[in-house]
Design an enzyme around this catalytic site. Structure first.
Site, short mmCIF file in Angstrom:
data_model
loop_
_atom_site.label_atom_id
_atom_site.label_comp_id
_atom_site.label_asym_id
_atom_site.label_seq_id
_atom_site.Cartn_x
_atom_site.Cartn_y
_atom_site.Cartn_z
N ILE A 15 0.83 -1.22 0.00
CA ILE A 15 0.00 0.00 0.00
C ILE A 15 0.86 1.27 0.00
O ILE A 15 0.48 2.28 -0.58
CB ILE A 15 -1.03 -0.02 1.17
CG1 ILE A 15 -2.15 0.97 0.89
CG2 ILE A 15 -0.37 0.27 2.52
CD1 ILE A 15 -2.95 0.70 -0.35
N SER A 37 12.21 1.10 6.97
CA SER A 37 11.90 -0.19 6.35
C SER A 37 12.97 -1.19 6.71
O SER A 37 14.16 -0.85 6.78
CB SER A 37 11.85 -0.02 4.83
OG SER A 37 11.76 -1.28 4.22
N ARG A 38 12.52 -2.44 6.94
CA ARG A 38 13.48 -3.50 7.22
C ARG A 38 14.14 -3.99 5.94
O ARG A 38 15.17 -4.60 5.95
CB ARG A 38 12.77 -4.67 7.91
CG ARG A 38 12.10 -4.27 9.22
CD ARG A 38 11.06 -5.28 9.62
NE ARG A 38 10.18 -5.58 8.49
CZ ARG A 38 9.38 -6.62 8.41
NH1 ARG A 38 9.32 -7.47 9.40
NH2 ARG A 38 8.62 -6.82 7.35
N LYS A 91 -5.88 1.74 7.59
CA LYS A 91 -6.98 0.94 8.11
C LYS A 91 -6.58 -0.54 8.12
O LYS A 91 -5.76 -0.91 7.27
CB LYS A 91 -8.27 1.13 7.31
CG LYS A 91 -8.15 1.02 5.80
CD LYS A 91 -7.80 -0.24 5.08
CE LYS A 91 -8.42 -1.55 5.42
NZ LYS A 91 -8.03 -2.60 4.42
N ASP A 169 -10.53 -7.51 6.15
CA ASP A 169 -9.54 -6.48 5.77
C ASP A 169 -10.10 -5.62 4.63
O ASP A 169 -10.13 -4.40 4.74
CB ASP A 169 -8.18 -7.11 5.42
CG ASP A 169 -7.19 -6.04 5.01
OD1 ASP A 169 -6.60 -5.40 5.89
OD2 ASP A 169 -7.04 -5.82 3.78
P1 NAP Z 1 2.33 -5.59 3.31
O1 NAP Z 1 2.82 -5.17 1.97
O2 NAP Z 1 2.30 -7.04 3.64
O3 NAP Z 1 3.12 -4.90 4.50
C1 NAP Z 1 3.49 -3.56 4.51
C2 NAP Z 1 4.89 -3.42 5.04
O4 NAP Z 1 4.89 -3.45 6.46
C3 NAP Z 1 5.84 -4.54 4.66
O5 NAP Z 1 6.32 -4.41 3.35
C4 NAP Z 1 6.93 -4.35 5.69
O6 NAP Z 1 7.71 -3.24 5.29
C5 NAP Z 1 6.16 -3.91 6.92
N1 NAP Z 1 5.94 -5.06 7.82
C6 NAP Z 1 5.33 -6.22 7.56
N2 NAP Z 1 5.35 -7.03 8.62
C7 NAP Z 1 5.99 -6.33 9.59
C8 NAP Z 1 6.34 -6.62 10.93
N3 NAP Z 1 6.02 -7.79 11.50
N4 NAP Z 1 6.99 -5.68 11.65
C9 NAP Z 1 7.32 -4.49 11.08
N5 NAP Z 1 7.02 -4.17 9.81
C10 NAP Z 1 6.37 -5.08 9.08
O7 NAP Z 1 0.86 -5.02 3.57
P2 NAP Z 1 -0.01 -3.94 2.77
O8 NAP Z 1 -0.87 -4.63 1.76
O9 NAP Z 1 0.82 -2.81 2.34
O10 NAP Z 1 -1.00 -3.51 3.94
C11 NAP Z 1 -0.60 -2.69 5.02
C12 NAP Z 1 -1.84 -2.02 5.57
O11 NAP Z 1 -2.44 -1.27 4.50
C13 NAP Z 1 -2.92 -3.00 6.07
O12 NAP Z 1 -3.48 -2.54 7.25
C14 NAP Z 1 -3.94 -3.03 4.93
O13 NAP Z 1 -5.26 -3.27 5.39
C15 NAP Z 1 -3.82 -1.62 4.40
N6 NAP Z 1 -4.25 -1.52 2.99
C16 NAP Z 1 -3.80 -2.43 2.06
C17 NAP Z 1 -4.30 -2.38 0.75
C18 NAP Z 1 -3.86 -3.37 -0.31
O14 NAP Z 1 -4.37 -3.31 -1.44
N7 NAP Z 1 -2.92 -4.27 -0.06
C19 NAP Z 1 -5.24 -1.39 0.41
C20 NAP Z 1 -5.61 -0.45 1.36
C21 NAP Z 1 -5.12 -0.53 2.66
P3 NAP Z 1 9.26 -3.20 5.34
O15 NAP Z 1 9.74 -4.42 4.60
O16 NAP Z 1 9.50 -1.93 4.62
O17 NAP Z 1 9.69 -3.18 6.76
#
Ligand code: NAP
Length: 309
Positions: A15, A37-38, A91, A169
Site C-alpha cells: 500500500i 523499512s526492514r 486501516k 480487511d
Molecule cells: P504488506 O505489503 O504485507 O506490508 C506492509 C509493510 O509493512 C511490509 O512491506 C513491511 O515493510 C512492513 N511489515 C510487515 N510485517 C511487519 C512486521 N512484522 N513488523 C514491522 N514491519 C512489518 O501489507 P499492505 O498490503 O501494504 O497492507 C498494510 C496495511 O495497509 C494493512 O493494514 C492493509 O489493510 C492496508 N491496505 C492495504 C491495501 C492493499 O491493497 N494491499 C489497500 C488499502 C489498505 P518493510 O519491509 O519496509 O519493513
C-alpha cells in the site's frame, strides 16, 4: 500558505508503494523526508532500519504515516506519539478496540493529531451519496464486497493470522462507507464466518445488521472471487435506489450514472490529515472496526477447505 509538513513513512510494502508514495507526491501539504523499512529503500529519501532510528535521526520530522500491518501498529503509533509526532494510521486502525482507544487518549494528552484513516470514505461518490440520503427513508441496504485475495494480498501471511482480519480487511472498507453515509447507527444481529481449515481468519462472511427502524442491512464478503471484482453498496429508499459501485467511485441513482470519479482516495486522506494537524484535532472513528469486532464475537464459525496462495 504554510510550509509543507515533514512526514516519514513506515513499512514500505504494497500500500505504501501503490498509494501513499504517489499521493504524497501530489499533495502540497506534505514533504516526504524519511522512510523506515526492514527491507526497502526509497529513491532520494533517507531510509532508516526502523521507526526508532527514524525518530532519533530526524528532529525535523513532524508526522509519521504507518503503512505496516495492523498487528505491529500500536507499538509504533505509541512511540511516535510519545516522541511528539502526528500519526496517520492505515486501516484497520489496530487489532483491538481498546488499543485504538488507548492511542486516542495518548494523542489527546500529548497534543498531537491521531488520524485513523478510512480510505474508502474518500472514494469519489461517497460524499454525494451521503448528501443524497439525508432525510430519505431507507428500506433496505445490501453490501456485496467480493474480490480475489491472490490479487490484492499476494503472499501476505499477516492477513490470515490473529488480528489480520481475513476477509474483513477489505470488508471493513464497505463498513467504513456504510457507517459514513447512513444517517442512523446500526448493529449486528447475525454473522456467519467461513474460516479455512489452515488459517485463523475468515475467507468469507455473511452479516445481517439492523437499526432502530428495523431496516434490514445485509453484507456478503468473499475473498474467493476471480474475474471481475465486486465492491457494491445498494441503498433502497422510499423514493429511489442509490448504488455505490466499484468501491464508491461510481454513483448511480435509479440506475442512472450520476458520478464516475477518478481514484483520489489517498490524496483526500492526506489533505484531511493536514487539516487535522493545522486545526490541532484528532479523527478516530472506530465504528467500522467495532462492527468487525462484533462479528468475531457473535459470529457462527464454519470451517471450510484449506486455502493456499
Ligand atoms: P504488506 O505489503 O504485507 O506490508 C506492509 C509493510 O509493512 C511490509 O512491506 C513491511 O515493510 C512492513 N511489515 C510487515 N510485517 C511487519 C512486521 N512484522 N513488523 C514491522 N514491519 C512489518 O501489507 P499492505 O498490503 O501494504 O497492507 C498494510 C496495511 O495497509 C494493512 O493494514 C492493509 O489493510 C492496508 N491496505 C492495504 C491495501 C492493499 O491493497 N494491499 C489497500 C488499502 C489498505 P518493510 O519491509 O519496509 O519493513
Amino acid at each position: 500558505m504554510s510550509a509543507p509538513i515533514r512526514i516519514g513513512l513506515v513499512g514500505i510494502g504494497k500500500i505504501a508503494r501503490d498509494q501513499h508514495i504517489p499521493a504524497l507526491a501530489h499533495c502540497d501539504e506534505f514533504t516526504l523526508v524519511a522512510g523506515a523499512s526492514r527491507n526497502a529503500t526509497l529513491d532520494g529519501i533517507t531510509t532508516f532500519n526502523d521507526l526508532d532510528e527514524m525518530l532519533a535521526g530526524n528532529d525535523e520530522l513532524q508526522a509519521i504515516s504507518l503503512c505496516t500491518p495492523p498487528q505491529v501498529r500500536y507499538g509504533q503509533a505509541r512511540r511516535a506519539i510519545e516522541a511528539g509526532r502526528h500519526v496517520f494510521l492505515e486501516k484497520p486502525p489496530g487489532v483491538t478496540l481498546s488499543e485504538v482507544e488507548d492511542l486516542y487518549r495518548r494523542a489527546h494528552q500529548a497534543g498531537v493529531t491521531l488520524y485513523a484513516s478510512w480510505h474508502a470514505r474518500e472514494a469519489a461518490g461517497v460524499a454525494q451519496a451521503r448528501e443524497w440520503l439525508v432525510g430519505r427513508s431507507i428500506t433496505r441496504v445490501d453490501i456485496q464486497w467480493r474480490e480475489d485475495v491472490r490479487t490484492w494480498h499476494p503472499g501476505q501471511e499477516w492477513i490470515w493470522q490473529p488480528g489480520g482480519l481475513g476477509v474483513f480487511d477489505p470488508g471493513i472498507n464497505a463498513l467504513s462507507i456504510v457507517t459514513h453515509i447512513l444517517p442512523m447507527d446500526f448493529f449486528l444481529t447475525r454473522a456467519r464466518l467461513e474460516v479455512p481449515e489452515n488459517h485463523q481468519a475468515p475467507i468469507g462472511a455473511t452479516l445481517d445488521f439492523t437499526d432502530a427502524n428495523d431496516t434490514p442491512i445485509h453484507a456478503d464478503l468473499d475473498w474467493r472471487q476471480t474475474g471481475p471484482q465486486t465492491w457494491r453498496i445498494t441503498v433502497e429508499t422510499r423514493d429511489g435506489t442509490l448504488v455505490l459501485d466499484e468501491g464508491g467511485s461510481k454513483l448511480f441513482i435509479d440506475d442512472e450514472l450520476v458520478l464516475d470519479g477518478d481514484d483520489v482516495e489517498y490524496v483526500g486522506l492526506y489533505r484531511h490529515f493536514a487539516e487535522l494537524i493545522r486545526a490541532g484535532m484528532c479523527d478516530v472513528d472506530i465504528r467500522p472496526f467495532r462492527h468487525v469486532a462484533d462479528a468475531f464475537m457473535m459470529g457462527e464459525r464454519v470451517i471450510v477447505d484449506a486455502f493456499h496462495d
